[in-house]
Enzyme design. Structure first.
Site, PDB file in Angstrom:
ATOM      1  N   HIS A  17      57.503  54.064  47.172  1.00  0.00           N
ATOM      2  CA  HIS A  17      57.874  55.199  46.317  1.00  0.00           C
ATOM      3  C   HIS A  17      59.392  55.280  46.134  1.00  0.00           C
ATOM      4  CE1 HIS A  17      53.939  57.109  47.899  1.00  0.00           C
ATOM      5  NE2 HIS A  17      53.728  56.786  46.644  1.00  0.00           N
ATOM      6  N   LYS A  41      42.597  68.639  48.166  1.00  0.00           N
ATOM      7  CA  LYS A  41      42.820  67.636  49.209  1.00  0.00           C
ATOM      8  C   LYS A  41      43.480  68.258  50.423  1.00  0.00           C
ATOM      9  CE  LYS A  41      43.043  63.293  46.663  1.00  0.00           C
ATOM     10  NZ  LYS A  41      43.936  62.184  46.241  1.00  0.00           N
ATOM     11  N   ARG A  90      50.712  48.652  41.025  1.00  0.00           N
ATOM     12  CA  ARG A  90      50.616  47.600  42.028  1.00  0.00           C
ATOM     13  C   ARG A  90      49.554  46.574  41.656  1.00  0.00           C
ATOM     14  NH1 ARG A  90      48.871  50.976  46.832  1.00  0.00           N
ATOM     15  NH2 ARG A  90      47.773  51.802  45.021  1.00  0.00           N
ATOM     16  N   SER A 128      50.300  55.308  50.681  1.00  0.00           N
ATOM     17  CA  SER A 128      50.392  56.364  51.696  1.00  0.00           C
ATOM     18  C   SER A 128      49.149  56.370  52.579  1.00  0.00           C
ATOM     19  CB  SER A 128      50.537  57.727  51.016  1.00  0.00           C
ATOM     20  OG  SER A 128      51.754  57.796  50.322  1.00  0.00           O
TER      21      SER A 128
END
Lengths: 162, 162, 162, 162, 162, 162
Positions: A17, A41, A90, A128
């Site tokens: 990040h 979440k 990614r 993460s």
């Protein structure tokens, strides 16, 4: 002035990040790193903590601002006069989801453009959630997250399991 | 001695898993089939049962050992003096996730290599969860799992729904 | 004895190839790096030169042998008593093609297994053809290929264009 | 001043290209549309003609400049003081190739960033080569390319086949 | 008579679903739109409501029938004398999952064929869950779902959050 | 009457193609297997020969017709009163290309629908070009193509190389 929003959960921010943030800073007049407040979440770090980590690690970048938001990204971006959303890419699976979101966001507000930056190859495997999975079992996360939060991540999991 | 670990949930082992185990046995001096004890998931079969199924169906293979583990795969592999992790690949979505894990595991322990074996084409659509989805509604799972556990899988779902 | 064949064009060998060779050497008793003699392609380096580069750069590895072959890989592997083919995987597009080849090769000889090793993330974007594309226009290829052949690659393109 | 280069073959420019050009114009102070002069390919339109089409169709955009280049994109971008490369993304296959190129270009010049913009969903299936394939057999290309070149594309194929 | 089943959750039906239904109607003598009753999921609309929406929006199509089912799709299709399952494809991730399901269903009943129709490019980014995500925060869903249910979708989320 | 066109190069037809033809025959009133006459490619078998192979191997299927075409598929399909194009899908790379073609063909003629059928898992790795690659070097192609053309394929390559 070209303002970009870089949204994410950042729970916690990884070195991947931070790499995107630094590189975005070179592309725009201002980059707002926007931590998503997702009530569905259960994060490891609170919104405040996540913003704190980002401030400590990107605070030296002049044109980078740390903020949080909830609700629709497009509404938030508009309220900030941003005309660009920045996303890191990614893998192929990222790509398909992000493409879908970008199309939807274009529909919601055609004046705001989504741009994608590839994640540096050395961070291509990093996320993460993977960091948390490793830390949970005491695996070494050196080099994956900012050093100042390493200890804190391990500590969280000890609390949780005690 | 070349020792490989083939990790997985094996809930339950399918014929696709058994195919990978047999083929791995031909590549290494010893293959340890390691059942992951994941406290976050609710399995259909207990660790003991899953190991029992594997023992019954692969017990005749000389250099195959059945075990279980929890925590980090890399820690487990090291404790077993294994220098290789074996993974089966079916589809592109497998591939991306496995590539990410392989890179992370390489970071955690550069001395242990992850190798991938393609799933036999006749099992390319097979997964433990799909087998359970089919069995749950009484669909035919003949040829997808070892015959000795067919009946048992159906029985579990009857218990659950009663 | 476990013998593996690592086939390829190696025109020329990149640091990504060398990384795979070194890591394969740790997995098998012997690794044969087999340069494909493909009469349908016009290589930059001859078979002899390509083998020479590999010998210079992997010659210090005890259990690595450099060879060349033409015809079917499965025939070659059998003639060498190899029971494994090693392939490097970088991206999804690699994966699909390699999966197809692995299935076909399994059909041709079920006793020989294809295993895949992921390319190191720092070489994930690297290929012989991309190196040549860059070198052709004088771009810097330092760190992408063995240093001893850098100069030679540039020289080839000067000859070609003169 | 933020200068971006949007490179491509543009043989010929499609409405998908024009869409990316317009949207890029909103993101940067100046966008240079750079037609690649690739001596290895036989284009349908000459460099001059391709630039002419772009000038006619994007000439009204104030901050868009039409140019051509040969050699390495990174060398060209540097010579133009550009710090960004813009690429359009349509599909997964695009994505993997572009990711590879972006990583290589980052290696060649870390100061120049590649950003990706998703192609509008209505042009997701569009490419210059597919347009040519359709036009070659007299298929309708209305809406796929700028109207002013429609006729010209058909005419080229008649010449070629006569 | 050629009967096809088009299964799904349709929670709620989007314009992408309606497009597939209309196009399927042109391919088969009868198309049964079959709403899956999945007890493991908490839908926004009940089975009855979901069927009602489909009836209102596809009721004018002569050879389209609205129904619901639970259990195995293959059992349901057989009970309806259907010999074809219709599925819409949007992206690569859809494709892999659907391919797996199609292979499994072929195994369960080789007489029933699964066919895939590509989603119209203008709906390529659309899904019921994304519509709900947008509506939840008051985003504009005009053009994504049948107009007659727009209001209703917003109302549901108000109830939920109150 | 529902007429479908199954287009392809069929150079030569593989058992994967024959599988798709048989299954298509069960879905439509008539299936026209249409061999593409592509003047830009050098086929191993002439159009006449390719049609001959298909006739010999599918001649017993009542509602299957063998034909050839050149030019645009949509023009050919219309001339045959077909309202459906059938395509086989094996892998993700197939999928993306076929999706692009399907979108373009929809644009050229919205009345003709493209449907996709998944290739049987046992033929998932099979293609005409891979068969030729194997046969060229004397590899065993038993089970991959109709037996009646096995010998002929080998003979072609001997001619070519002599």
């Amino acid at each position: 002035m070209k303002i970009a929003v870089y949204p994410g959960s950042f729970d916690p921010a990884t070195n991947g990040h931070l790499d995107i943030i630094k590189r975005s800073g070179a592309l725009f007049d201002k980059v707002i790193v926007a931590v998503l407040n997702n009530p569905n979440k259960k994060p490891l770090f609170s919104i405040k903590e996540r913003m704190g980590i980002l401030k400590k690690t990107c605070g030296n970048l002049e044109n980078v601002e740390i903020d949080s938001f909830s609700g629709l990204l497009m509404d938030y971006a508009k309220s900030k006069n941003a005309n660009t959303i920045v996303k890191g890419l990614r893998a192929v699976s990222d790509f398909e989801y992000e493409l879908q979101m970008a199309h939807m966001n274009k529909k919601l507000n055609p004046d705001i453009e989504t741009i994608f930056i590839m994640t540096s190859s050395k961070y291509s495997y990093l996320s993460s959630s993977l960091v948390k999975e490793v830390a949970q079992f005491g695996g070494c996360i050196r080099g994956l997250v900012p050093e100042i939060i390493e200890e804190d991540i391990y500590r969280r999991f000890k609390k949780v399991t005690v």
